[in-house]
Design a protein around this motif. Sequence first.
Motif, PDB file in Angstrom:
ATOM      1  N   CYS A   1       1.093  -1.250   0.014  1.00  0.00           N
ATOM      2  CA  CYS A   1       0.162   0.017   0.001  1.00  0.00           C
ATOM      3  C   CYS A   1       0.914   1.260   0.019  1.00  0.00           C
ATOM      4  O   CYS A   1       0.448   2.196  -0.397  1.00  0.00           O
ATOM      5  CB  CYS A   1      -0.889  -0.112   1.180  1.00  0.00           C
ATOM      6  N   HIS A   2       2.034   1.271   0.656  1.00  0.00           N
ATOM      7  CA  HIS A   2       2.909   2.527   0.587  1.00  0.00           C
ATOM      8  C   HIS A   2       3.273   2.524  -0.635  1.00  0.00           C
ATOM      9  O   HIS A   2       3.248   3.891  -1.078  1.00  0.00           O
ATOM     10  CB  HIS A   2       3.921   1.954   1.602  1.00  0.00           C
ATOM     11  N   VAL A   3       3.697   1.665  -1.398  1.00  0.00           N
ATOM     12  CA  VAL A   3       4.275   1.930  -2.687  1.00  0.00           C
ATOM     13  C   VAL A   3       3.270   2.362  -3.696  1.00  0.00           C
ATOM     14  O   VAL A   3       3.494   2.945  -4.677  1.00  0.00           O
ATOM     15  CB  VAL A   3       5.369   0.760  -3.360  1.00  0.00           C
ATOM     16  N   ARG A   4       2.043   2.203  -3.392  1.00  0.00           N
ATOM     17  CA  ARG A   4       0.897   2.461  -4.164  1.00  0.00           C
ATOM     18  C   ARG A   4       0.266   3.804  -3.813  1.00  0.00           C
ATOM     19  O   ARG A   4      -0.895   4.120  -3.990  1.00  0.00           O
ATOM     20  CB  ARG A   4      -0.081   1.383  -4.154  1.00  0.00           C
TER      21      ARG A   4
ATOM     22  N   GLY B   1     -10.924  -0.692  -1.595  1.00  0.00           N
ATOM     23  CA  GLY B   1      -9.671  -0.794  -2.396  1.00  0.00           C
ATOM     24  C   GLY B   1      -9.364   0.274  -3.193  1.00  0.00           C
ATOM     25  O   GLY B   1     -10.223   1.160  -3.615  1.00  0.00           O
ATOM     26  N   LYS B   2      -8.221   0.421  -3.509  1.00  0.00           N
ATOM     27  CA  LYS B   2      -7.581   1.254  -4.692  1.00  0.00           C
ATOM     28  C   LYS B   2      -8.239   2.813  -4.468  1.00  0.00           C
ATOM     29  O   LYS B   2      -8.756   3.355  -5.340  1.00  0.00           O
ATOM     30  CB  LYS B   2      -7.933   0.833  -6.217  1.00  0.00           C
ATOM     31  N   ILE B   3      -8.267   3.261  -3.170  1.00  0.00           N
ATOM     32  CA  ILE B   3      -8.845   4.443  -2.632  1.00  0.00           C
ATOM     33  C   ILE B   3      -8.023   5.478  -3.173  1.00  0.00           C
ATOM     34  O   ILE B   3      -6.649   5.519  -3.027  1.00  0.00           O
ATOM     35  CB  ILE B   3      -8.866   4.399  -1.122  1.00  0.00           C
ATOM     36  N   THR B   4      -8.644   6.554  -3.727  1.00  0.00           N
ATOM     37  CA  THR B   4      -7.865   7.855  -3.869  1.00  0.00           C
ATOM     38  C   THR B   4      -8.221   8.768  -2.783  1.00  0.00           C
ATOM     39  O   THR B   4      -9.283   8.790  -2.112  1.00  0.00           O
ATOM     40  CB  THR B   4      -8.499   8.459  -5.136  1.00  0.00           C
ATOM     41  N   VAL B   5      -7.531  10.018  -2.830  1.00  0.00           N
ATOM     42  CA  VAL B   5      -7.718  11.021  -1.959  1.00  0.00           C
ATOM     43  C   VAL B   5      -9.322  11.585  -2.077  1.00  0.00           C
ATOM     44  O   VAL B   5     -10.105  11.831  -0.901  1.00  0.00           O
ATOM     45  CB  VAL B   5      -6.844  12.180  -2.007  1.00  0.00           C
ATOM     46  N   GLY B   6      -9.809  11.711  -3.198  1.00  0.00           N
ATOM     47  CA  GLY B   6     -11.044  12.125  -3.490  1.00  0.00           C
ATOM     48  C   GLY B   6     -12.105  11.286  -3.107  1.00  0.00           C
ATOM     49  O   GLY B   6     -12.893  11.593  -2.461  1.00  0.00           O
ATOM     50  N   GLU B   7     -11.897  10.085  -3.309  1.00  0.00           N
ATOM     51  CA  GLU B   7     -12.853   8.844  -2.841  1.00  0.00           C
ATOM     52  C   GLU B   7     -12.872   8.927  -1.187  1.00  0.00           C
ATOM     53  O   GLU B   7     -14.037   8.714  -0.849  1.00  0.00           O
ATOM     54  CB  GLU B   7     -12.582   7.748  -3.183  1.00  0.00           C
ATOM     55  N   ALA B   8     -11.755   8.977  -0.516  1.00  0.00           N
ATOM     56  CA  ALA B   8     -11.840   9.254   0.700  1.00  0.00           C
ATOM     57  C   ALA B   8     -12.428  10.217   1.499  1.00  0.00           C
ATOM     58  O   ALA B   8     -13.203  10.141   2.256  1.00  0.00           O
ATOM     59  CB  ALA B   8     -10.162   9.140   1.278  1.00  0.00           C
TER      60      ALA B   8
ATOM     61  N   ALA C   1      -1.617  14.775  -3.803  1.00  0.00           N
ATOM     62  CA  ALA C   1      -3.052  14.512  -3.547  1.00  0.00           C
ATOM     63  C   ALA C   1      -3.609  14.578  -5.158  1.00  0.00           C
ATOM     64  O   ALA C   1      -4.098  13.893  -5.621  1.00  0.00           O
ATOM     65  CB  ALA C   1      -3.786  15.361  -2.748  1.00  0.00           C
ATOM     66  N   CYS C   2      -3.047  15.724  -5.922  1.00  0.00           N
ATOM     67  CA  CYS C   2      -3.603  15.908  -7.211  1.00  0.00           C
ATOM     68  C   CYS C   2      -3.120  14.824  -8.002  1.00  0.00           C
ATOM     69  O   CYS C   2      -3.804  14.323  -9.004  1.00  0.00           O
ATOM     70  CB  CYS C   2      -3.357  17.413  -7.472  1.00  0.00           C
ATOM     71  N   PHE C   3      -1.810  14.647  -7.926  1.00  0.00           N
ATOM     72  CA  PHE C   3      -1.320  13.658  -8.782  1.00  0.00           C
ATOM     73  C   PHE C   3      -1.738  12.355  -8.685  1.00  0.00           C
ATOM     74  O   PHE C   3      -1.920  11.855  -9.697  1.00  0.00           O
ATOM     75  CB  PHE C   3       0.341  13.382  -8.381  1.00  0.00           C
ATOM     76  N   GLU C   4      -2.091  11.849  -7.263  1.00  0.00           N
ATOM     77  CA  GLU C   4      -2.898  10.480  -7.350  1.00  0.00           C
ATOM     78  C   GLU C   4      -4.275  10.511  -7.784  1.00  0.00           C
ATOM     79  O   GLU C   4      -4.687   9.575  -8.213  1.00  0.00           O
ATOM     80  CB  GLU C   4      -2.884  10.284  -5.669  1.00  0.00           C
ATOM     81  N   THR C   5      -4.927  11.619  -7.642  1.00  0.00           N
ATOM     82  CA  THR C   5      -6.138  11.953  -8.167  1.00  0.00           C
ATOM     83  C   THR C   5      -6.453  11.695  -9.702  1.00  0.00           C
ATOM     84  O   THR C   5      -7.384  11.696 -10.094  1.00  0.00           O
ATOM     85  CB  THR C   5      -7.031  12.902  -7.408  1.00  0.00           C
TER      86      THR C   5
END
Lengths: 160, 279, 623
Positions: A83-86, A137-144, C610-614
């Motif tokens: 998860c860290h590297v992802r 799973g495969k959570i993004t900041v936006g989804e969180a 955060a923007c990069f990941e999103t």
Amino acid sequence: MGVDLEPVGRLCESHVSNRTSLVMLLQETQDKYGYLPREVLKQITREIDVPLARLYGLATFYRSFTLTPRGKHELCVCTGTACHVRGAPTVLQHLQRRLGVSPGETTEDGLFTLVTVNCLGACALGPLLVVDGKYHGKITVGEADELLSSLAEAAQQNPQ
Amino acid sequence: MAQITADSINITVDGELAEAQVGETVLTVCRRMGKDIPTLCHHEGVEPYAACRVCLVEVTAGARQELVPSCQYPVSDGLVIQTDSQAVRDARRVVLELLLARCPKSDVVVDLARRYGVTETPYPTDDPDETCILCGLCVRVCEDVLGVGAIGFADRGIDREVGVPFDEASEVCIGCGACVAVCPTGHVCSIDDGLVRRMETWKTELELEECEVCGRPFATVKQLDHIRGLLPEHVPLNRICPVCRRSQAVQRLSEACSIVVDNLGATAGQDGIENLKSL
Amino acid sequence: MIAPAAKNIASAGQLDQLRQRLRVDAERYKVNIAVCGGTGCQAYDCQAVIDAFDQELARRDLKDTVRLRCTGCHGFCERGPLAVISPSGLFYQQIKTEDVPEIVDKTIIGGEVIERLLYREPITKDRIREESEVPFYKHQQRIVFGANGIIEPTNIDDYIAVGGYQALAKVVGALSAQEVIDIVLRSGLRGRGGGGFAAGRKWEITRDQGGDTKYVICNADEGDPGAYMDRSILEGNPHSVLEGMLIGAYAIGAAEGYIYVRAEYPLAVRNIGVAVAQAEEAALLGENILGTGFNFKVRISRGAGAFVCGEETALIASVEGRLGTPSAKPPFPAQRGLFGMPTNINNVETWANVPQIISRGADWFAGTGTPKSKGTKVFSLVGKINNTGLVEVPMGITLREVVFDIGGGIPKGRKFKAVQTGGPSGGLIPESMLDLPIDFDELTGVGAMMGSGGMIVMDEDTCMVDIARYFMNFLREESCGKCTPCREGIKNMLHILTRICQGAGNEDDIGRLEALADGIGAAALCALGGTAPNPVLSSLKYFRDEYLAHVKEKRCPAGVCTALITLSIDAAKCKGCGRCVKVCPTDAISGGVKKAPAKIDQAKCISCRACFETCPFDAVTIV
């Protein structure tokens, strides 16, 4: 803020008769109360001959124990290597900033407890956020963010 | 604790052949030989703990060479030990640099570090007033030796500390001061103030009892109760301070001697009587 | 769930009869559906799929002819929820509840294949029908995992039907303790938990100690992040572990055993608990097992959240209910272990190999592998890899085969950088060593270690200084704090690494790290501390240039260390969707509405990524 001490006797009895370890006794106590209240630990020392210092030592050494009540919702970020590297650190930092708490802490309104776990072994889904036991799973900041908002909203509409 | 048995074995310490008993630790044998091995978490009265790592020595058993804690490592036949090799000195130096960073004001740490050429540390200090090296002697003597368990370890890793549960006054501390006595750095301390003993480190205050003879406060009420609990019922507990107890003992001994002297008077020579009296 | 038929089995003969009866019973099912119920698939909500199957089968009155099983982990976690439909062996993946009526309709009743649900080979684009033909499975050799996808772990009958407890019957009925140890010695089985000590030798040492009371322990405190083989075995085939422990206990002379299982694995805790209860009901645990006079019982001890408890002496302390702090060895657990008695500890995978070795023979087992590492090893292949999952491969296979043939390579066409094995005690294996055969000694030789089997793949976007920092942070949290070098040393290594990642490091820091690493490695009390410097040392050995870029040029080549990177938005790629604007915690991004490209205000940006990941369009770039 009285804590019901009545179950302590039974917990201790089962600990003695089943010859379980103190760690197990504390696990069962936490299963019962959701955390390890100070009064309960003191009651245990009265029921069985064990120093409070030893219980306190165990309760603070092992990470699954907590001496404070948890929030209404538990947000658990997996910080395993996969998860860290992802990208788990980005998600975790974001949650920390948004909630204003560090891992292990609960928000002032008692709504959210933020915790981390070293690995849940669901590495295919990394980065992984577990909300009240449900895996995202495969959570993004936006989804969180969206998850957080919907929980906060639900709490506002339905305060207990 | 090391059990001395009749089984003698041979070991080599710094090239010197030595005899040891099965069950002894490397530290015991080396100290008997006059070797200078520093220790911080070791105390004769408490089980070995092997935590501070300043007593490391190098052992060769077969083809393997490794650093082991001498305070805990048992001797075995043919064991080859080096107490001051380069590897030993290097390891002790790293440990002392780390301890010096943790406790820069502890005289014990500063002096020991200096002996290994460490006068400053490359590592940062978090709390310049820290004096606890986490040897755990206080906790171990309280729980393992006295069976009280008033204090314990809390948390883990770098956050590990010794203390009273919930950081509040202990209900079970008997104020015996064993923790103060075994603490190698003076981190654990207590102060007697009138009829109160303050266990400063443990935020606990205890009532002192006065000696039945001289009237000076000498031990805590709880400590005497604790001893009372350990004694068989028919044995009386005298609530008398060590000084008075000693003078009472001397008194009793000289009384006993005079009886012996009287009885022996007829048979023993004058020199013998004088010798006995001088006791 | 069907209640097990296995009750009070009093002899090897009765066990055999039961097995034959179960096989005959099984024949009435024309079709078997095995839905993966491992933790990975549970996270994809496979339970909903199972429930849908159950309802659909009941609705069509098919429950007498179609057997639905929720099995343990099939391994291919990337593609869950998944199911295998026998006898055809059809392999469906990424099943949704909506697919279920169609599967029952077309495949189970109609015998048709639903192409859409088959695995598609990413390069050739071919649809693959059977599990065994999928490249992920094709290169594997499944000994320990063989039954995982077939049996229902919560029903002992399933295990008995596939030959379970036959090895136990053979051992207690016909072999002496010494004969059992000889077989295990001859097989060359080495402990799968990390150290790689010869299992038979360990048993022998424990057996040879004086005294009547001895213990065996199953170490299921799988703490290495990114490693979950042991969990999957406990979840999917718990009886194989119990049978292995029974055989070991017989050989060692133990009447009691403990399974110390990580609390973060609720399903494993549940399934092993069910297995113990069912084995007790079947009289395969308890007194006078199979009428031979052999007694053995098992207790389960749940871990409480401490990585260090994977270390044997700490594990014992924890089972006894004490602080999980290691103590110095000797005495070894084999000499003085649990409750002061001689104790043999092996991990889950080691125990699970034992019944196979007894059933099929030492020579069969030793026929797989390299001269000094026999049999197979299960790895969890995770990180920047296309086919995340559990793989069981013969020892001696190369890393390249595992990463590229089985794992399908790196996602998004990125470049492979390294594999991390052995968790926080292990190290990195760079690209130049991809042809290294995997075996205990080869991995140790290059500064990595087998560990329990976590294999974390890293690509060019992974910063090796950050990875070293990650592991030191992990160990800082997990060090018990007992001995000085581990407690204070790791803290200081982390301090230095953090400084380097923040761009405040200098070249002296590298030398300081190396000195500390050597000191901690030599002076620490237990294996956790002794191996703690490995992630730092191996990253320094193979990726020193990345360290130098951080300290000299204040640059993070992988674009990870937030203090050393600048983010910007490529206006040509930006579609103005506004997602980045929403997630930005410092309101540093403007625009991004009505298809106008977004823009980052560098004065406000904190490089949180955060923007990069999103960004779904890869429009955010890092320099």
